[in-house]
Design a protein around this motif. Structure first.
Motif, PDB file in Angstrom:
ATOM      1  N   ASP A  95      59.347  41.712  39.323  1.00  0.00           N
ATOM      2  CA  ASP A  95      58.330  42.659  39.777  1.00  0.00           C
ATOM      3  C   ASP A  95      57.552  42.062  40.952  1.00  0.00           C
ATOM      4  N   ARG A  96      57.219  42.904  41.913  1.00  0.00           N
ATOM      5  CA  ARG A  96      56.428  42.448  43.059  1.00  0.00           C
ATOM      6  C   ARG A  96      54.973  42.288  42.645  1.00  0.00           C
ATOM      7  N   VAL A  97      54.371  41.201  43.090  1.00  0.00           N
ATOM      8  CA  VAL A  97      52.985  40.910  42.724  1.00  0.00           C
ATOM      9  C   VAL A  97      52.042  41.984  43.263  1.00  0.00           C
ATOM     10  N   VAL A  98      52.235  42.440  44.493  1.00  0.00           N
ATOM     11  CA  VAL A  98      51.309  43.408  45.090  1.00  0.00           C
ATOM     12  C   VAL A  98      51.285  44.721  44.306  1.00  0.00           C
ATOM     13  N   ASP A  99      52.356  45.020  43.601  1.00  0.00           N
ATOM     14  CA  ASP A  99      52.400  46.286  42.859  1.00  0.00           C
ATOM     15  C   ASP A  99      51.449  46.299  41.670  1.00  0.00           C
ATOM     16  N   PHE A 100      51.015  45.124  41.230  1.00  0.00           N
ATOM     17  CA  PHE A 100      50.035  45.061  40.151  1.00  0.00           C
ATOM     18  C   PHE A 100      48.607  45.242  40.672  1.00  0.00           C
ATOM     19  N   PHE A 101      48.454  45.226  42.005  1.00  0.00           N
ATOM     20  CA  PHE A 101      47.132  45.341  42.626  1.00  0.00           C
ATOM     21  C   PHE A 101      47.188  46.393  43.726  1.00  0.00           C
ATOM     22  N   PRO A 102      47.389  47.653  43.369  1.00  0.00           N
ATOM     23  CA  PRO A 102      47.525  48.691  44.398  1.00  0.00           C
ATOM     24  C   PRO A 102      46.302  48.804  45.290  1.00  0.00           C
ATOM     25  N   GLU A 103      45.130  48.445  44.773  1.00  0.00           N
ATOM     26  CA  GLU A 103      43.916  48.540  45.575  1.00  0.00           C
ATOM     27  C   GLU A 103      43.911  47.538  46.731  1.00  0.00           C
ATOM     28  N   TYR A 104      44.798  46.517  46.670  1.00  0.00           N
ATOM     29  CA  TYR A 104      44.837  45.504  47.721  1.00  0.00           C
ATOM     30  C   TYR A 104      46.090  45.613  48.581  1.00  0.00           C
ATOM     31  N   ARG A 105      46.934  46.608  48.341  1.00  0.00           N
ATOM     32  CA  ARG A 105      48.216  46.676  49.033  1.00  0.00           C
ATOM     33  C   ARG A 105      48.036  46.790  50.544  1.00  0.00           C
ATOM     34  N   GLU A 106      47.026  47.555  50.985  1.00  0.00           N
ATOM     35  CA  GLU A 106      46.843  47.771  52.422  1.00  0.00           C
ATOM     36  C   GLU A 106      46.321  46.540  53.140  1.00  0.00           C
TER      37      GLU A 106
ATOM     38  N   ALA B 134      51.078  39.941  55.774  1.00  0.00           N
ATOM     39  CA  ALA B 134      52.519  40.076  56.000  1.00  0.00           C
ATOM     40  C   ALA B 134      53.259  39.010  55.203  1.00  0.00           C
ATOM     41  N   GLY B 135      54.328  39.410  54.541  1.00  0.00           N
ATOM     42  CA  GLY B 135      55.114  38.478  53.744  1.00  0.00           C
ATOM     43  C   GLY B 135      54.721  38.437  52.293  1.00  0.00           C
ATOM     44  N   THR B 136      53.496  38.878  51.977  1.00  0.00           N
ATOM     45  CA  THR B 136      53.029  38.842  50.600  1.00  0.00           C
ATOM     46  C   THR B 136      53.845  39.769  49.704  1.00  0.00           C
ATOM     47  N   GLY B 137      54.355  40.855  50.268  1.00  0.00           N
ATOM     48  CA  GLY B 137      55.133  41.801  49.478  1.00  0.00           C
ATOM     49  C   GLY B 137      56.400  41.224  48.904  1.00  0.00           C
ATOM     50  N   ALA B 138      56.846  40.081  49.423  1.00  0.00           N
ATOM     51  CA  ALA B 138      58.071  39.453  48.916  1.00  0.00           C
ATOM     52  C   ALA B 138      57.807  38.538  47.726  1.00  0.00           C
ATOM     53  N   ILE B 139      56.543  38.314  47.398  1.00  0.00           N
ATOM     54  CA  ILE B 139      56.222  37.416  46.284  1.00  0.00           C
ATOM     55  C   ILE B 139      56.431  38.153  44.966  1.00  0.00           C
ATOM     56  N   ARG B 140      57.227  37.577  44.101  1.00  0.00           N
ATOM     57  CA  ARG B 140      57.542  38.150  42.799  1.00  0.00           C
ATOM     58  C   ARG B 140      56.831  37.355  41.708  1.00  0.00           C
ATOM     59  N   VAL B 141      56.824  37.920  40.518  1.00  0.00           N
ATOM     60  CA  VAL B 141      56.216  37.224  39.377  1.00  0.00           C
ATOM     61  C   VAL B 141      56.864  35.861  39.174  1.00  0.00           C
ATOM     62  N   ARG B 142      58.183  35.770  39.313  1.00  0.00           N
ATOM     63  CA  ARG B 142      58.864  34.499  39.122  1.00  0.00           C
ATOM     64  C   ARG B 142      58.376  33.440  40.109  1.00  0.00           C
ATOM     65  N   HIS B 143      57.966  33.868  41.307  1.00  0.00           N
ATOM     66  CA  HIS B 143      57.487  32.901  42.298  1.00  0.00           C
ATOM     67  C   HIS B 143      56.119  32.349  41.909  1.00  0.00           C
ATOM     68  N   LEU B 144      55.274  33.195  41.334  1.00  0.00           N
ATOM     69  CA  LEU B 144      53.998  32.697  40.829  1.00  0.00           C
ATOM     70  C   LEU B 144      54.232  31.674  39.727  1.00  0.00           C
ATOM     71  N   ALA B 145      55.135  31.998  38.802  1.00  0.00           N
ATOM     72  CA  ALA B 145      55.353  31.146  37.631  1.00  0.00           C
ATOM     73  C   ALA B 145      56.005  29.819  38.001  1.00  0.00           C
ATOM     74  N   SER B 146      56.773  29.803  39.087  1.00  0.00           N
ATOM     75  CA  SER B 146      57.484  28.582  39.483  1.00  0.00           C
ATOM     76  C   SER B 146      56.821  27.863  40.653  1.00  0.00           C
ATOM     77  N   MET B 147      55.631  28.255  41.019  1.00  0.00           N
ATOM     78  CA  MET B 147      54.908  27.626  42.130  1.00  0.00           C
ATOM     79  C   MET B 147      55.727  27.672  43.427  1.00  0.00           C
ATOM     80  N   SER B 148      56.392  28.795  43.667  1.00  0.00           N
ATOM     81  CA  SER B 148      57.202  28.929  44.877  1.00  0.00           C
ATOM     82  C   SER B 148      56.830  30.207  45.620  1.00  0.00           C
ATOM     83  N   SER B 149      55.525  30.442  45.757  1.00  0.00           N
ATOM     84  CA  SER B 149      55.041  31.660  46.421  1.00  0.00           C
ATOM     85  C   SER B 149      55.295  31.652  47.923  1.00  0.00           C
ATOM     86  N   GLY B 150      55.792  30.539  48.452  1.00  0.00           N
ATOM     87  CA  GLY B 150      56.030  30.434  49.894  1.00  0.00           C
ATOM     88  C   GLY B 150      54.937  29.681  50.615  1.00  0.00           C
TER      89      GLY B 150
END
Length: 453
Positions: free
Chosen positions: A88-99, A103-119
């Motif tokens: 799941d994309r992280v930004v989709d859990f925070f629709p109020e912050y999507r706008e 740039a590039g934040t939309g590619a961050i997934r839950v797995r990237h948060l959990a594995s410390m690989s957010s970029g």
């Protein structure tokens, strides 16, 4: 102590007590290492447990980043319940912050948060918090990743914080509230409290206070592939994924260069959760063992080196009943030595910092055989008892030792009994001044009241 795990003599579980005793020697004798507690499990049995007085078994201990492994467990439970997916994309859990997301934040997934690989290529907590103290998630999403998410490791606290906020949004409760019926109660974990951000969210990346026994039971749960005393708590798939390398790590310390899972570090032997100043949950599948340890040191690699040197060979090498008895006797009398002190003095002195602004304390008072340590509106009133630790539970659990070194000078150490921190205070009553310094300064904001559950 919880009765959730059976107790056994080390020899009955194929453990040589001499190896455990050698580990005790190593951490007690090493300069710069202050041990607080140790619990050793083998074949599902507690074979050794000890606390260095004035620390004790029923007190919770600040876990620092070992908290992350409990956040990881909450993620595993939520995945098992179908509340979210790793991709799941992280930004989709925070629709109020999507706008406003970078740039590039939309590619961050839950797995990237959990594995410390957010970029991101660094820990961004300070800049995120300073940019948006009211909502670090918003600040994190505004910060563009430096690389493609999933390609680079950085120990980045906002990643875990954001993961924790996602879980709290989905579950409608705090991490502690979510874990209580699903993990803490089934495993017999009583005390477990989490410090919060001002927004009301459990911090996730640090801030959990719980007992050494709780750390050990978490290790045992993962060692058994998510099963606790015949009942499945976590899916076997989650345990396997969380505890295998998800991203490469490069570090000068050997046990930090083996890769990172989902909020677990890979080790030269097994895997682990760990926290600053030496809070460890070691899981050793090849040895069918788990080790919980708390302490105070910046030499965390030295603690692991001692574990590999002494504990690993002890597993699978049967000891003797005499060795078991000697170890049990030693574990029962573990203690941190109090500071020496001279003869008591009568009198009353109010002291100010020798160097204003350079001490965590704002004032110190000495009244006969009592010392009062002040931090703004917090006062710690402690009795001085030469040759032993004197303990007070309120407003912060603390033990103090020391006293007069001559007619005009006083030296005391204050141990914060729910945290890996020691404050050393020296006073010159003739000059009317004092100095106070942390042996290892807390990573949390400098408030004495934050050093308790």
């Amino acid at each position: 102590m919880s009765d959730s795990l059976p107790t056994s003599a080390p020899a009955d579980q194929g453990v040589d007590s001499r190896g455990i005793a050698a580990f005790l020697d190593a951490v007690e004798e090493a300069p710069g290492i202050e041990p607080h507690s140790l619990v050793v499990l083998r074949h599902g049995h507690r074979v050794a447990a000890g606390w260095w007085s004035p620390y004790r078994s029923d007190r919770p201990h600040m876990l620092y980043s070992l908290s992350k492994s409990f956040t990881s467990t909450a993620l595993g439970l939520a995945l098992d319940e179908g509340l979210l997916r790793l991709d799941d994309r992280v930004v989709d859990f925070f629709p109020e912050y999507r706008e406003l997301a970078a740039a590039g934040t939309g590619a961050i997934r839950v797995r990237h948060l959990a594995s410390m690989s957010s970029g991101h290529t660094r820990d961004t907590w300070q800049e995120v918090f300073e940019a948006d103290p009211a909502d670090p998630v918003r600040g994190f999403l505004r910060l563009p990743p430096d690389r493609e998410p999933g390609t680079v490791f950085a120990y980045n606290q906002p990643a875990t914080y954001t993961l924790g906020v996602i879980l709290q949004r989905l579950t409608g409760t705090t991490l502690t509230g979510y874990l209580r019926p699903r993990l803490f109660d089934p495993l017999g974990i009583g005390t477990a409290t989490w410090q919060q951000h001002g927004s009301g969210h459990d911090l996730g990346f640090i801030g959990l206070f719980t007992t050494t026994e709780a750390i050990a039971t978490l290790g045992e749960l993962y060692l058994r592939g998510g099963i606790w005393q015949g009942h499945r708590i976590l899916s076997e798939d989650w345990v396997a994924e969380a505890t295998r390398p998800q991203v490469r790590t490069d570090d000068a310390h050997p046990d930090w260069s083996e890769g990172y899972g989902f909020q677990f570090w890979m080790s030269r032997h097994g895997y682990r959760g760990d926290g600053a100043f030496g809070q460890f949950c070691l899981v050793l599948p090849e040895q069918d063992a788990a080790v919980a340890y708390t302490g105070a040191t910046v030499e965390m690699q030295a603690v692991l080196d001692a574990a590999w040197r002494h504990l690993l060979p002890a597993f699978g090498r049967r000891g003797t009943a005499a060795d078991d008895a000697a170890l049990a006797e030693r574990l029962g009398r573990l203690a941190l030595p109090p500071l020496p002190a001279g003869s008591p003095r009568s009198g009353s002195w109010s002291l100010t910092p020798a160097t204003p602004g350079a001490t965590p304390l704002t004032a110190v008072a000495v009244r006969d055989e009592q010392i009062v340590l002040c931090e703004h509106d917090t006062e710690l009133r402690l009795s001085l008892a030469p040759g032993r630790w004197s303990i007070a539970d309120e407003p912060v659990p603390v033990a103090v030792s020391g006293g007069w070194t001559d007619r005009t000078h006083l030296t005391v150490d204050a141990l914060f009994l729910e945290a890996p921190h020691r404050l050393s205070v020296t006073a010159d009553v003739t000059a009317g001044t004092f100095d106070a310094r942390w042996v290892e300064a807390p990573l949390v904001p400098p408030s004495l009241r934050l050093l308790r559950a």
